[in-house]
Motif scaffolding. Structure first.
Motif, PDB file in Angstrom:
ATOM      1  N   ASP A   1      -6.014  14.637   9.593  1.00  0.00           N
ATOM      2  CA  ASP A   1      -5.316  14.122   8.087  1.00  0.00           C
ATOM      3  C   ASP A   1      -5.786  12.793   7.960  1.00  0.00           C
ATOM      4  O   ASP A   1      -6.037  11.939   9.043  1.00  0.00           O
ATOM      5  N   LEU A   2      -5.539  12.228   6.754  1.00  0.00           N
ATOM      6  CA  LEU A   2      -5.859  10.895   6.457  1.00  0.00           C
ATOM      7  C   LEU A   2      -4.561  10.303   5.913  1.00  0.00           C
ATOM      8  O   LEU A   2      -3.632  11.067   5.682  1.00  0.00           O
ATOM      9  N   ASN A   3      -4.621   8.909   5.550  1.00  0.00           N
ATOM     10  CA  ASN A   3      -3.469   8.404   4.668  1.00  0.00           C
ATOM     11  C   ASN A   3      -4.041   7.424   3.590  1.00  0.00           C
ATOM     12  O   ASN A   3      -4.892   6.721   3.952  1.00  0.00           O
TER      13      ASN A   3
ATOM     14  N   TYR B   1       0.849  -1.241   0.129  1.00  0.00           N
ATOM     15  CA  TYR B   1      -0.177   0.113  -0.030  1.00  0.00           C
ATOM     16  C   TYR B   1       0.818   1.121   0.002  1.00  0.00           C
ATOM     17  O   TYR B   1       1.840   1.256   0.667  1.00  0.00           O
ATOM     18  N   GLN B   2       0.525   2.325  -0.450  1.00  0.00           N
ATOM     19  CA  GLN B   2       1.032   3.502  -0.798  1.00  0.00           C
ATOM     20  C   GLN B   2       0.823   4.492   0.509  1.00  0.00           C
ATOM     21  O   GLN B   2      -0.292   4.920   1.011  1.00  0.00           O
ATOM     22  N   ASP B   3       1.945   4.565   1.528  1.00  0.00           N
ATOM     23  CA  ASP B   3       2.004   5.570   2.539  1.00  0.00           C
ATOM     24  C   ASP B   3       2.143   6.872   2.486  1.00  0.00           C
ATOM     25  O   ASP B   3       3.181   7.248   2.604  1.00  0.00           O
ATOM     26  N   GLU B   4       0.944   7.488   2.011  1.00  0.00           N
ATOM     27  CA  GLU B   4       1.157   8.803   1.646  1.00  0.00           C
ATOM     28  C   GLU B   4       0.031   9.500   2.414  1.00  0.00           C
ATOM     29  O   GLU B   4      -1.204   9.261   2.706  1.00  0.00           O
ATOM     30  N   PRO B   5       0.358  10.383   3.200  1.00  0.00           N
ATOM     31  CA  PRO B   5      -0.434  11.547   4.269  1.00  0.00           C
ATOM     32  C   PRO B   5      -1.352  12.370   3.317  1.00  0.00           C
ATOM     33  O   PRO B   5      -0.651  12.952   2.017  1.00  0.00           O
TER      34      PRO B   5
ATOM     35  N   GLN C   1      -6.486   2.315   1.669  1.00  0.00           N
ATOM     36  CA  GLN C   1      -6.572   1.300   0.607  1.00  0.00           C
ATOM     37  C   GLN C   1      -6.627  -0.310   1.440  1.00  0.00           C
ATOM     38  O   GLN C   1      -7.381  -1.183   1.207  1.00  0.00           O
ATOM     39  N   SER C   2      -6.025  -0.326   2.775  1.00  0.00           N
ATOM     40  CA  SER C   2      -6.452  -1.425   3.559  1.00  0.00           C
ATOM     41  C   SER C   2      -7.726  -1.488   4.165  1.00  0.00           C
ATOM     42  O   SER C   2      -8.184  -2.653   4.134  1.00  0.00           O
ATOM     43  N   GLN C   3      -8.238  -0.538   4.855  1.00  0.00           N
ATOM     44  CA  GLN C   3      -9.420  -0.580   5.434  1.00  0.00           C
ATOM     45  C   GLN C   3     -10.655  -0.729   4.412  1.00  0.00           C
ATOM     46  O   GLN C   3     -11.744  -1.525   4.727  1.00  0.00           O
TER      47      GLN C   3
END
Length: 150
Positions: A22-24, A9-13, A29-31
């Motif tokens: 803020d979200l990520n 998954y892309q760890d992008e804030p 993607q995972s949830q």
């Protein structure tokens, strides 16, 4: 089919407006179990669009909480789980549901070998939009549905 390989998954804030959390991209993607082969930029655009839409719908709610002395949503009293209060959890749910609904067309177009009819149907998309709308109504202090005379 599960291959045993972890999904990257892309760890992008996603920096929000200062009030809402803020979200990520990775959390989204995972949830919401998005197919790993959808382009991360496409997912990011859907998430940004959903945040903009939900923020616009919640302008009065944000103003009310700010007027009551809460400078950020995470300071509003309410039940908490793992440090996240109800208002922030509702916000995240509304945004993620709306963003996933926006991506429904991508599910069918990413060129997979196997289709997932339940994931690609208009009914699923409408259910996600309804989920988002119900959560937003509750955040505004409204009931799930109202009846008005015309």
């Amino acid at each position: 089919m599960f291959s045993g390989t972890p999904i990257d998954y892309q760890d992008e804030p996603l920096e929000n407006n200062g009030f809402w959390p803020d979200l990520n991209l990775k959390d989204f993607q995972s949830q919401r179990t998005l197919p790993a082969d959808i382009d991360a930029d496409t997912i990011g655009q859907a998430l940004i669009a959903a945040v903009a839409e939900v923020n616009a719908e919640l302008e009065a709610t944000e103003a009310k909480h700010r007027a009551n002395g809460y400078e950020t949503a995470d300071k509003v009293p309410g039940v908490k789980l793992k440090g996240k209060n109800a208002l922030c959890a509702q916000y995240t749910k509304a945004v993620f549901a709306r963003a996933k609904a926006d991506l429904m067309g991508e599910f069918a177009s990413v060129g997979r070998h196997d289709t997932q009819p339940g994931q690609e149907s208009a009914e699923t998309r409408n259910g996600l939009l309804a989920e988002s709308s119900v959560v937003i109504r509750r955040m505004k202090g409204l009931k799930r549905a109202t009846v008005r005379m015309v």
